[in-house]
Motif scaffolding. Sequence first.
Motif, PDB file in Angstrom:
ATOM      1  N   GLY A  60     -35.595   9.245  -5.802  1.00  0.00           N
ATOM      2  CA  GLY A  60     -34.705   9.267  -4.640  1.00  0.00           C
ATOM      3  C   GLY A  60     -34.138   7.900  -4.336  1.00  0.00           C
ATOM      4  N   ILE A  61     -33.519   7.313  -5.325  1.00  0.00           N
ATOM      5  CA  ILE A  61     -33.079   5.933  -5.185  1.00  0.00           C
ATOM      6  C   ILE A  61     -31.798   5.808  -4.364  1.00  0.00           C
ATOM      7  N   THR A  62     -31.836   4.919  -3.411  1.00  0.00           N
ATOM      8  CA  THR A  62     -30.624   4.525  -2.708  1.00  0.00           C
ATOM      9  C   THR A  62     -29.853   3.626  -3.662  1.00  0.00           C
ATOM     10  N   SER A  63     -28.629   4.029  -3.962  1.00  0.00           N
ATOM     11  CA  SER A  63     -27.956   3.407  -5.104  1.00  0.00           C
ATOM     12  C   SER A  63     -26.443   3.400  -4.950  1.00  0.00           C
ATOM     13  N   MET A  64     -25.815   2.344  -5.425  1.00  0.00           N
ATOM     14  CA  MET A  64     -24.351   2.308  -5.458  1.00  0.00           C
ATOM     15  C   MET A  64     -23.884   3.242  -6.564  1.00  0.00           C
ATOM     16  N   SER A  65     -23.002   4.145  -6.220  1.00  0.00           N
ATOM     17  CA  SER A  65     -22.519   5.082  -7.228  1.00  0.00           C
ATOM     18  C   SER A  65     -21.362   4.481  -8.012  1.00  0.00           C
ATOM     19  N   ARG A  83     -31.628  21.807 -15.770  1.00  0.00           N
ATOM     20  CA  ARG A  83     -32.395  21.274 -14.653  1.00  0.00           C
ATOM     21  C   ARG A  83     -32.332  22.162 -13.419  1.00  0.00           C
ATOM     22  N   PRO A  84     -31.140  22.485 -12.930  1.00  0.00           N
ATOM     23  CA  PRO A  84     -31.090  23.340 -11.738  1.00  0.00           C
ATOM     24  C   PRO A  84     -31.749  24.703 -11.951  1.00  0.00           C
ATOM     25  N   GLU A  85     -31.570  25.268 -13.122  1.00  0.00           N
ATOM     26  CA  GLU A  85     -32.191  26.576 -13.356  1.00  0.00           C
ATOM     27  C   GLU A  85     -33.706  26.461 -13.451  1.00  0.00           C
ATOM     28  N   VAL A 114     -24.999   5.401  -1.869  1.00  0.00           N
ATOM     29  CA  VAL A 114     -25.610   6.698  -1.571  1.00  0.00           C
ATOM     30  C   VAL A 114     -27.037   6.456  -1.072  1.00  0.00           C
ATOM     31  N   VAL A 115     -27.295   6.949   0.119  1.00  0.00           N
ATOM     32  CA  VAL A 115     -28.569   6.641   0.762  1.00  0.00           C
ATOM     33  C   VAL A 115     -29.598   7.735   0.514  1.00  0.00           C
ATOM     34  N   ARG A 116     -30.721   7.350  -0.055  1.00  0.00           N
ATOM     35  CA  ARG A 116     -31.826   8.289  -0.238  1.00  0.00           C
ATOM     36  C   ARG A 116     -33.087   7.683   0.369  1.00  0.00           C
ATOM     37  N   SER A 117     -34.187   7.794  -0.306  1.00  0.00           N
ATOM     38  CA  SER A 117     -35.449   7.455   0.368  1.00  0.00           C
ATOM     39  C   SER A 117     -36.144   6.206  -0.165  1.00  0.00           C
ATOM     40  N   SER A 118     -35.529   5.485  -1.074  1.00  0.00           N
ATOM     41  CA  SER A 118     -36.236   4.355  -1.683  1.00  0.00           C
ATOM     42  C   SER A 118     -36.137   3.069  -0.869  1.00  0.00           C
ATOM     43  N   ALA A 119     -35.369   3.140   0.212  1.00  0.00           N
ATOM     44  CA  ALA A 119     -35.234   1.951   1.057  1.00  0.00           C
ATOM     45  C   ALA A 119     -35.158   2.380   2.521  1.00  0.00           C
ATOM     46  N   ARG A 120     -35.701   1.559   3.394  1.00  0.00           N
ATOM     47  CA  ARG A 120     -35.671   1.838   4.831  1.00  0.00           C
ATOM     48  C   ARG A 120     -34.234   2.029   5.295  1.00  0.00           C
ATOM     49  N   HIS A 121     -34.012   2.984   6.159  1.00  0.00           N
ATOM     50  CA  HIS A 121     -32.651   3.229   6.656  1.00  0.00           C
ATOM     51  C   HIS A 121     -32.341   2.336   7.843  1.00  0.00           C
ATOM     52  N   ILE A 130     -36.303  -0.529  -2.129  1.00  0.00           N
ATOM     53  CA  ILE A 130     -35.645  -0.780  -3.412  1.00  0.00           C
ATOM     54  C   ILE A 130     -34.291  -0.093  -3.443  1.00  0.00           C
ATOM     55  N   VAL A 131     -33.286  -0.848  -3.860  1.00  0.00           N
ATOM     56  CA  VAL A 131     -31.946  -0.280  -4.004  1.00  0.00           C
ATOM     57  C   VAL A 131     -31.478  -0.509  -5.437  1.00  0.00           C
ATOM     58  N   GLY A 132     -30.816   0.499  -5.995  1.00  0.00           N
ATOM     59  CA  GLY A 132     -30.341   0.399  -7.381  1.00  0.00           C
ATOM     60  C   GLY A 132     -28.834   0.490  -7.507  1.00  0.00           C
ATOM     61  N   TYR A 133     -28.399   0.723  -8.704  1.00  0.00           N
ATOM     62  CA  TYR A 133     -26.961   0.771  -8.979  1.00  0.00           C
ATOM     63  C   TYR A 133     -26.683   1.776 -10.091  1.00  0.00           C
ATOM     64  N   ASP A 134     -25.687   2.588  -9.929  1.00  0.00           N
ATOM     65  CA  ASP A 134     -25.169   3.584 -10.883  1.00  0.00           C
ATOM     66  C   ASP A 134     -25.230   5.001 -10.334  1.00  0.00           C
ATOM     67  N   ASP A 135     -26.285   5.255  -9.516  1.00  0.00           N
ATOM     68  CA  ASP A 135     -26.461   6.592  -8.961  1.00  0.00           C
ATOM     69  C   ASP A 135     -26.523   7.613 -10.078  1.00  0.00           C
ATOM     70  N   VAL A 136     -27.448   7.417 -10.964  1.00  0.00           N
ATOM     71  CA  VAL A 136     -27.447   8.218 -12.180  1.00  0.00           C
ATOM     72  C   VAL A 136     -28.797   8.881 -12.438  1.00  0.00           C
ATOM     73  N   GLY A 137     -28.773  10.044 -13.048  1.00  0.00           N
ATOM     74  CA  GLY A 137     -29.981  10.744 -13.490  1.00  0.00           C
ATOM     75  C   GLY A 137     -31.155  10.677 -12.550  1.00  0.00           C
ATOM     76  N   PRO A 138     -32.196   9.954 -12.947  1.00  0.00           N
ATOM     77  CA  PRO A 138     -33.446   9.910 -12.199  1.00  0.00           C
ATOM     78  C   PRO A 138     -33.289   9.435 -10.756  1.00  0.00           C
ATOM     79  N   ALA A 139     -32.235   8.694 -10.491  1.00  0.00           N
ATOM     80  CA  ALA A 139     -32.002   8.217  -9.131  1.00  0.00           C
ATOM     81  C   ALA A 139     -31.995   9.392  -8.159  1.00  0.00           C
ATOM     82  N   VAL A 140     -31.503  10.506  -8.638  1.00  0.00           N
ATOM     83  CA  VAL A 140     -31.329  11.686  -7.798  1.00  0.00           C
ATOM     84  C   VAL A 140     -32.621  12.486  -7.668  1.00  0.00           C
ATOM     85  N   TRP A 141     -33.496  12.344  -8.650  1.00  0.00           N
ATOM     86  CA  TRP A 141     -34.699  13.155  -8.656  1.00  0.00           C
ATOM     87  C   TRP A 141     -35.621  12.791  -7.493  1.00  0.00           C
TER      88      TRP A 141
END
Lengths: 356, 356
Positions: free
Chosen positions: A290-295, B226-228, A330-337, A275-286
């Motif tokens: 760990g969403i692979t997402s266009m920032s 969050r970070p803290e 931004v590449v994270r873990s939600s999609a195969r590399h 799964i790939v998303g878009y925005d690179d925002v908030g939960p995407a980073v958690w």
Amino acid sequence: MDGGVKKAGVTSSQVAEHAGVSQSAVSRTFTPGASISSKTRQKVLASAKVLGYRPNAIARSLITNRSRIIAVVMAYLENLFYPDVLEELGRALAAENYHLLLFTGFMDRDSDPVFDQLMQYRVDGIILASTSLSSELSEECASAGIPVVLFNRTTERDAVSSVTTRNREGGKRIAEFLVAGGHKSFGYIAGLENSSTNRDRHQGYVEGLAGHGITEIAYEVGNYSRPEAEAAARMMFSRPDRPEALFVANDHMAVAVMDVARYEFGLKIPEDISIVGYDDVGPAVWRSYGITSMSQPVKRMVESTVDILMDQITSGEIEAEHRIHNGELVVRSSARHPETGIVEADGRKIFRPKDV
Amino acid sequence: MDGGVKKAGVTSSQVAEHAGVSQSAVSRTFTPGASISSKTRQKVLASAKVLGYRPNAIARSLITNRSRIIAVVMAYLENLFYPDVLEELGRALAAENYHLLLFTGFMDRDSDPVFDQLMQYRVDGIILASTSLSSELSEECASAGIPVVLFNRTTERDAVSSVTTRNREGGKRIAEFLVAGGHKSFGYIAGLENSSTNRDRHQGYVEGLAGHGITEIAYEVGNYSRPEAEAAARMMFSRPDRPEALFVANDHMAVAVMDVARYEFGLKIPEDISIVGYDDVGPAVWRSYGITSMSQPVKRMVESTVDILMDQITSGEIEAEHRIHNGELVVRSSARHPETGIVEADGRKIFRPKDV
DNA sequence: CTGAAAGCGCTTACAG
DNA sequence: CTGAAAGCGCTTACAG
């Protein structure tokens, strides 16, 4: 005990009397750049302090024809991307000594009353940062002589200024990424179908896949809403031809889609589905997502927005301007590399195929 | 081609001339309740439409001494609880024909410049909905004769109105829940230590546990950031006496804590550790987290806030009022369930021990 | 119901 | 550099 009674508010005339100067002198003391002797200034300042005087911005606006207020229309804030933008806007406008009048919480396309309010307050500029407001509204404002900037969207006719990122290129990049990852079947969960962001991201995705001979794309609509995205995901995952790779038009929906995939369909991400998303925002980073997402570079987008506004306000010239920023996948873990194309930048993993 | 030139804005005098009536008549047409014949009114309305007239709210404010603007100070929006509140406020204020001037994006306690801005715009009321603003500011506003409501916090001296939930009872309820769940060791991750929410939640938790003879509570501080919170979680989970049950002072932090527990320490939730949060907001509801959390009824809290403000504005009496709402402990999957006390209400599972 | 007039609290030519 | 005065676009007693 004067509690309970609204103080009248001290005026420049009162300060003038107290300081033994003219009301004009008081005004000049609080007008940057006005010609006033330091001696008079000191006297005024002293009296002002004693009396607790503050210039009345309303009265000032009336005569200068500048309210120093910018209206921000943001229909909903659920998608963390928007609060992010709002905070950044608050900062940027404050730095320019402007204030932010927020219009939010009405969930419809009936924007006429909003427009009326904007006009009544003689705001100096308008930022439209919501995908569900009519294009009409924006053109109406512009034709009323008020600078307008569309944030993260465009209209068909480009008579109104806008700040966006390269959504088409983003969609294409995502297609390249998923193809490079070795996926064989593809899907798309759309946002609001008539929004420019959705249209462009989708188009880029379709083009990118077409470049590799792929023309079949499973398609569902999530309308940028969480519950609708869940429903779309259920449809998508129930298909006999469930795709291996899925592009969800923004992270707000992608989070919902991932939850459905994992907890309703028992799918492993990214083993069973990428799964790939878009925005690179908030939960995407958690870590849970760990969403692979266009920032989308919020900070720079906001800077551009305020820039355009300030330019138009000071020059009095309203000429549509379109600033387009670049995002990164931004590449994270939600999609195969994919095997190649992932590089390190600013401590993040970015997908940058060689041939781009 | 008149593009580029700011239109002057049509005035009531122009409309009056066009309609062949006095300027007063125009004003009365747009003043609800003013005495005006329907015939005159129609003429005015027609001319206004032709000319595109809208009353100038700035000029109106100057003379009525009412800006119909409410300032909302909300230092940060990362915690989804606040965007939620903001949206609700937008709705509620719009319904009262008030507007929302937002102050956000400055991340400090230096609120004096903010105060200055508020005063200059002669806002009709102020909502302080951020835990990091000085109590001084609020009292300063109040003493200037402007209605102020603290949202989700209180000050020591209760000279300023506030809207909160029963945080102490909430903390206590959580203690009861965790004890009933059979946990033997307990921890707490604090928010901003000098905030009233944190103080009250913590106090209730401590009291609740003390009622069962438990006095040892592992303690770390996450400052509502969050970070803290991540750092606090790392400390907490590295302790040799890692607690079985953990109360995290809000959901915003709880999400971060859960991610650290799972992905950095390999802990299973709730098998290895039970986590309870506060706010019942956003991610708490999502399947990945499913946080058992004390809810805060945002909608009702916002209603109370606007209520207090409207009362004080119309009456001119500023008397501190404190509205305290009830929350519920919404039970999900982040903490072990007790055998009894969980009931179904409004389609949610709620913890309501019999003896309460 | 209607209009002429005063005034809200400022800024800004204008004249000195 | 300074002050007297006009005026920004309205609302609202006041008198008719």
